[in-house]
Design an enzyme around this catalytic site. Structure first.
Site, mmCIF file in Angstrom:
data_model
loop_
_atom_site.group_PDB
_atom_site.id
_atom_site.type_symbol
_atom_site.label_atom_id
_atom_site.label_comp_id
_atom_site.label_asym_id
_atom_site.label_seq_id
_atom_site.Cartn_x
_atom_site.Cartn_y
_atom_site.Cartn_z
ATOM 1 N N GLU A 182 0.808 -1.221 0.000
ATOM 2 C CA GLU A 182 0.000 0.000 0.000
ATOM 3 C C GLU A 182 0.842 1.272 0.000
ATOM 4 O O GLU A 182 0.298 2.378 -0.147
ATOM 5 C CB GLU A 182 -0.926 0.007 1.229
ATOM 6 C CG GLU A 182 -2.007 -1.057 1.216
ATOM 7 C CD GLU A 182 -3.042 -0.822 0.134
ATOM 8 O OE1 GLU A 182 -3.219 0.336 -0.292
ATOM 9 O OE2 GLU A 182 -3.663 -1.803 -0.311
ATOM 10 N N GLU B 74 8.354 -21.959 6.667
ATOM 11 C CA GLU B 74 8.715 -21.147 7.829
ATOM 12 C C GLU B 74 9.882 -21.737 8.623
ATOM 13 O O GLU B 74 10.448 -21.060 9.479
ATOM 14 C CB GLU B 74 7.507 -20.946 8.740
ATOM 15 C CG GLU B 74 7.076 -22.167 9.515
ATOM 16 C CD GLU B 74 5.966 -21.845 10.508
ATOM 17 O OE1 GLU B 74 6.021 -22.405 11.608
ATOM 18 O OE2 GLU B 74 5.071 -21.040 10.191
#
Length: 314
Positions: free
Chosen positions: A78, A109
């Site tokens: 954004e 992960e």
């Protein structure tokens, strides 16, 4: 870890009436946002350090895995449309790579080697800001990546939801947001994820505030890339310069869509002086307008003084 434990209050959540379950989950979201309040001093310290480091070349680098990684990507994605932060000044170090942005690659992960490889590939400098996010604060990929970033001199920020986590110990600026047990045990997309999004919103928006990319609550660095945003840009110029919409539109055209330059053009400043003033003030429109106001005041005082001298001499 609290984020992984079953909360006995909600052990029978799946058997509750849907209205009651929804109310409980909603209250959990409110509690997650409230938990950020206790972390505000840490968030502010991290934001100030980030602003000081970035200058005109530093990058913001987000690190994460799974849900936390996707929350981080959302925040970083954004920055360009909201603040015109250059895309080349945002990097993502995410377990599983770009495919993990939209799909789950949970096994990634644990890949600490890939974490080290991705961090090395970013070629971090002391001007960069690294923000690592992990609900547990123990995710191997995220912890390894942040630890690898440390020796570069970059500002390192760790956001976690469990006290005493390795991620917090590895960060120069640790941010602990204790959201506690999830209503659905281990589903950190809920309370922990909400709190993480709030923290990242605060840090990134705070950085942009301090860098002068916001003026009077308006996104003055925004790029008018569609009709809606062009109308918004024209409204901003008209409000700040106190001119009519047609003049705002003309100024924006002359400024090739740059809102700050357009404001100065609408105020009667020529393009060369507008660009010089913005460069001198590091693009901070508030500082430019303050300088213009001070110049006008000095000019007015000088004119008044000359008038008084003329009256006395006559």
């Amino acid at each position: 870890m609290a984020t992984e434990e079953v909360d006995p209050r909600f052990a029978d959540l799946d058997g509750w009436p849907l209205t009651s379950a929804m109310e409980a989950m909603w209250e959990g979201q409110l509690a997650a946002v409230a938990a950020v309040g206790h972390a505000l001093p840490s968030v502010i310290a991290a934001t100030e350090a980030a602003k000081a480091a970035l200058g005109d070349r530093g990058r913001i680098v987000y690190i994460g895995a799974g849900t936390s990684g996707r929350v981080a990507v959302q925040d970083g994605a954004e920055l360009m449309p909201t603040f015109a932060w250059p895309n080349e000044r945002v990097r993502f170090v995410v377990a599983g790579g770009a495919s993990a942005f939209v799909t789950s690659v949970e096994g990634a992960e644990d890949d600490t080697d890939d974490a080290v490889h991705q961090v090395n590939a970013t070629r971090l400098t002391p001007q960069d800001v690294v923000i690592a996010v992990s609900a547990s604060g123990t995710t191997p990929f995220t912890v390894a990546a942040l630890q690898q970033a440390g020796p570069s001199g970059a500002v390192t920020i760790g956001v976690a939801n469990n006290r005493g986590a390795a991620l917090l110990a590895s960060a120069r600026f640790p941010v602990l947001v204790e959201t506690g047990r999830e209503l659905i045990a281990g589903s950190t997309r809920m309370k922990a994820g909400t709190a993480q999004k709030v923290v990242l919103n605060l840090i990134s928006s705070g950085i942009m505030l301090r860098l002068g990319r916001v003026y009077r609550g308006m996104m003055v660095n925004m790029q008018a890339s569609n009709a809606k945003l062009k109308r918004r840009a024209e409204t901003m110029v008209a409000q700040i310069a106190r001119c009519d919409p047609s003049q705002a539109a003309r100024s924006l055209d002359l400024a090739e869509g740059d809102i700050k330059t357009a404001v100065l053009l609408a105020l009667g400043i020529d393009e060369v002086h507008a660009e010089t003033a913005l460069k001198r003030c590091d693009g901070n429109l508030r500082r430019v307008l303050a300088e213009l106001s001070n110049d006008r005041d000095r000019h007015a005082k000088g004119t008044a003084a000359r008038s008084r001298r003329g009256a006395v001499e006559s």
